[in-house]
Structures are given as C-alpha cells and as structure tokens.
Design a protein around this motif. Structure first.
Motif, short mmCIF file in Angstrom:
data_model
loop_
_atom_site.label_atom_id
_atom_site.label_comp_id
_atom_site.label_asym_id
_atom_site.label_seq_id
_atom_site.Cartn_x
_atom_site.Cartn_y
_atom_site.Cartn_z
N THR A 12 33.53 28.56 60.96
CA THR A 12 33.79 28.40 59.55
C THR A 12 32.58 27.74 58.23
O THR A 12 31.50 26.91 59.46
CB THR A 12 35.17 28.48 59.26
OG1 THR A 12 35.17 27.07 60.35
CG2 THR A 12 36.42 28.55 59.46
N GLY A 13 33.01 28.25 57.58
CA GLY A 13 32.09 27.07 56.43
C GLY A 13 31.51 27.72 55.87
O GLY A 13 30.90 29.05 56.22
N ARG A 80 50.05 25.27 49.92
CA ARG A 80 49.11 25.87 50.85
C ARG A 80 47.89 26.88 50.21
O ARG A 80 46.70 27.24 50.71
CB ARG A 80 50.12 26.07 52.39
CG ARG A 80 48.96 26.83 53.06
CD ARG A 80 47.76 25.88 53.96
NE ARG A 80 46.66 26.39 54.90
CZ ARG A 80 45.89 26.63 55.01
NH1 ARG A 80 45.40 25.43 54.08
NH2 ARG A 80 45.22 26.87 55.78
N GLU A 83 45.20 26.41 48.05
CA GLU A 83 44.52 26.37 48.92
C GLU A 83 43.49 27.28 49.48
O GLU A 83 41.82 27.25 49.32
CB GLU A 83 44.75 25.38 50.11
CG GLU A 83 45.71 23.81 48.97
CD GLU A 83 46.21 22.87 51.06
OE1 GLU A 83 45.53 23.32 51.71
OE2 GLU A 83 46.34 21.81 50.09
N VAL A 84 43.66 27.66 50.06
CA VAL A 84 44.06 29.74 50.46
C VAL A 84 42.87 29.80 49.35
O VAL A 84 41.53 30.51 50.39
CB VAL A 84 44.62 30.10 51.43
CG1 VAL A 84 44.18 31.45 52.07
CG2 VAL A 84 44.95 29.49 52.73
N SER A 86 41.38 29.00 46.60
CA SER A 86 40.65 28.38 45.84
C SER A 86 39.47 28.53 47.63
O SER A 86 37.39 28.35 47.23
CB SER A 86 40.80 27.02 46.42
OG SER A 86 39.81 26.68 45.95
N ARG A 87 39.66 27.98 48.35
CA ARG A 87 38.29 28.01 50.02
C ARG A 87 37.46 29.51 49.97
O ARG A 87 36.65 29.43 49.90
CB ARG A 87 39.25 27.91 51.14
CG ARG A 87 38.07 27.62 52.16
CD ARG A 87 38.90 27.64 53.23
NE ARG A 87 39.91 27.22 53.21
CZ ARG A 87 41.06 27.93 54.15
NH1 ARG A 87 40.26 27.79 55.19
NH2 ARG A 87 42.13 27.03 54.86
N TYR A 88 38.04 30.84 49.84
CA TYR A 88 37.95 31.85 49.84
C TYR A 88 37.36 31.91 47.86
O TYR A 88 35.86 32.37 48.35
CB TYR A 88 38.70 33.28 49.48
CG TYR A 88 39.32 33.09 51.06
CD1 TYR A 88 39.24 34.69 51.79
CD2 TYR A 88 40.41 32.51 51.69
CE1 TYR A 88 39.31 35.22 53.42
CE2 TYR A 88 39.87 32.59 52.87
CZ TYR A 88 39.80 34.02 53.56
OH TYR A 88 40.42 34.53 54.55
N ARG A 89 37.79 31.47 47.08
CA ARG A 89 36.81 31.79 45.74
C ARG A 89 35.51 30.70 46.13
O ARG A 89 34.64 31.51 45.55
CB ARG A 89 37.45 31.56 44.38
CG ARG A 89 37.13 31.84 43.35
CD ARG A 89 37.83 31.07 41.90
NE ARG A 89 37.94 29.68 42.51
CZ ARG A 89 39.48 29.19 42.87
NH1 ARG A 89 40.38 29.02 42.79
NH2 ARG A 89 39.19 27.99 42.52
N ASP A 90 36.29 29.70 46.25
CA ASP A 90 34.49 28.97 46.97
C ASP A 90 33.01 29.79 47.16
O ASP A 90 32.56 29.43 47.35
CB ASP A 90 35.04 27.39 46.72
CG ASP A 90 35.67 26.62 45.89
OD1 ASP A 90 36.06 27.22 44.92
OD2 ASP A 90 36.49 25.98 47.08
N ALA A 91 34.11 30.51 48.23
CA ALA A 91 32.49 30.87 49.57
C ALA A 91 32.24 32.50 49.22
O ALA A 91 31.26 32.57 48.93
CB ALA A 91 33.22 30.77 50.92
N THR A 97 38.86 36.16 46.11
CA THR A 97 40.49 35.61 45.71
C THR A 97 41.31 36.73 46.54
O THR A 97 42.39 37.03 46.01
CB THR A 97 39.89 35.72 44.02
OG1 THR A 97 39.55 34.14 43.95
CG2 THR A 97 42.52 34.85 43.22
#
Length: 111
Positions: A12-13, A80, A83-84, A86-91, A97
């Motif tokens: 991940t990441g 929650r 949060e998910v 946001s994580r996908y949008r950031d990546a 999104t």
C-alpha cells in the motif's frame, strides 16, 4: 466468521504503484505486436489480482458490518467512508474518488 486472504498481501501507499511499473520489452523481442501482446497479458493478470482483492475487501467489509450490527450499531460508518474516499483521492486524484465510491458501493449491504 474469519477471513482468510486468498491472495498475497498487497503493498500500500505511494510506492505500491511503482512496485509493478512497466518493464522493458521481454525476451520475445521489440516487435510492437509482441510488446503489446505481452503488456496485455500482464494487464489481464493484474486485473485478475485486482478483482480478487476487491472480492476479499467485500468479504472483510461484510464481517465488519455484521459485527457492528450485532453490537447494535449501524451498518455503515460514514466517517470511515470519508477516510477511504480521501485516501483514494489523495493517491489517484479526482478519478480516485469515483473508484473509491464504486468499491464502497460494492462493499455495502452484503450481510
């Protein structure tokens, strides 16, 4: 109910995408048709892994939802889910999104 992963854990990441970056043409040569055929084979294998991971995620989500409902809670935890998203949008940017929304939709209500 326990979940046993059916595939190897995914990294991940930000470095996860680079771990499987395209490589130079294979031993078959540099003929464009060969390069394309090899790349398509690789894409098919990646799609199989992605589908397996989405199915595994759906199963784990079902466990969480059932446990939450059994404890008197709600099926969906909106904070929650944010949060998910946001994580996908950031990546992945804005398309991330949409991808996250699809994955969340697949993972809801399967209990």
């Amino acid at each position: 109910m326990s979940i046993t992963p059916t595939t190897a854990p995914a990294s991940t990441g930000p470095t996860a995408a680079t771990a499987t970056a395209p490589t130079a043409p294979t031993a078959r040569g540099t003929d464009p048709a060969d390069v394309i055929a090899d790349a398509r084979t690789r894409i098919d294998a990646l799609d199989d892994r992605i589908l397996g991971l989405v199915q595994e995620r759906m199963a784990v989500s079902a466990v969480i939802q059932q446990t939450r409902i059994s404890a008197g809670g709600r099926r969906v935890n909106l904070s929650r889910e944010m949060e998910v998203l946001s994580r996908y949008r950031d990546a992945l940017g804005r398309p991330g999104t949409s991808l996250a929304m699809t994955i969340l939709e697949l993972s809801r209500g399967r209990v």
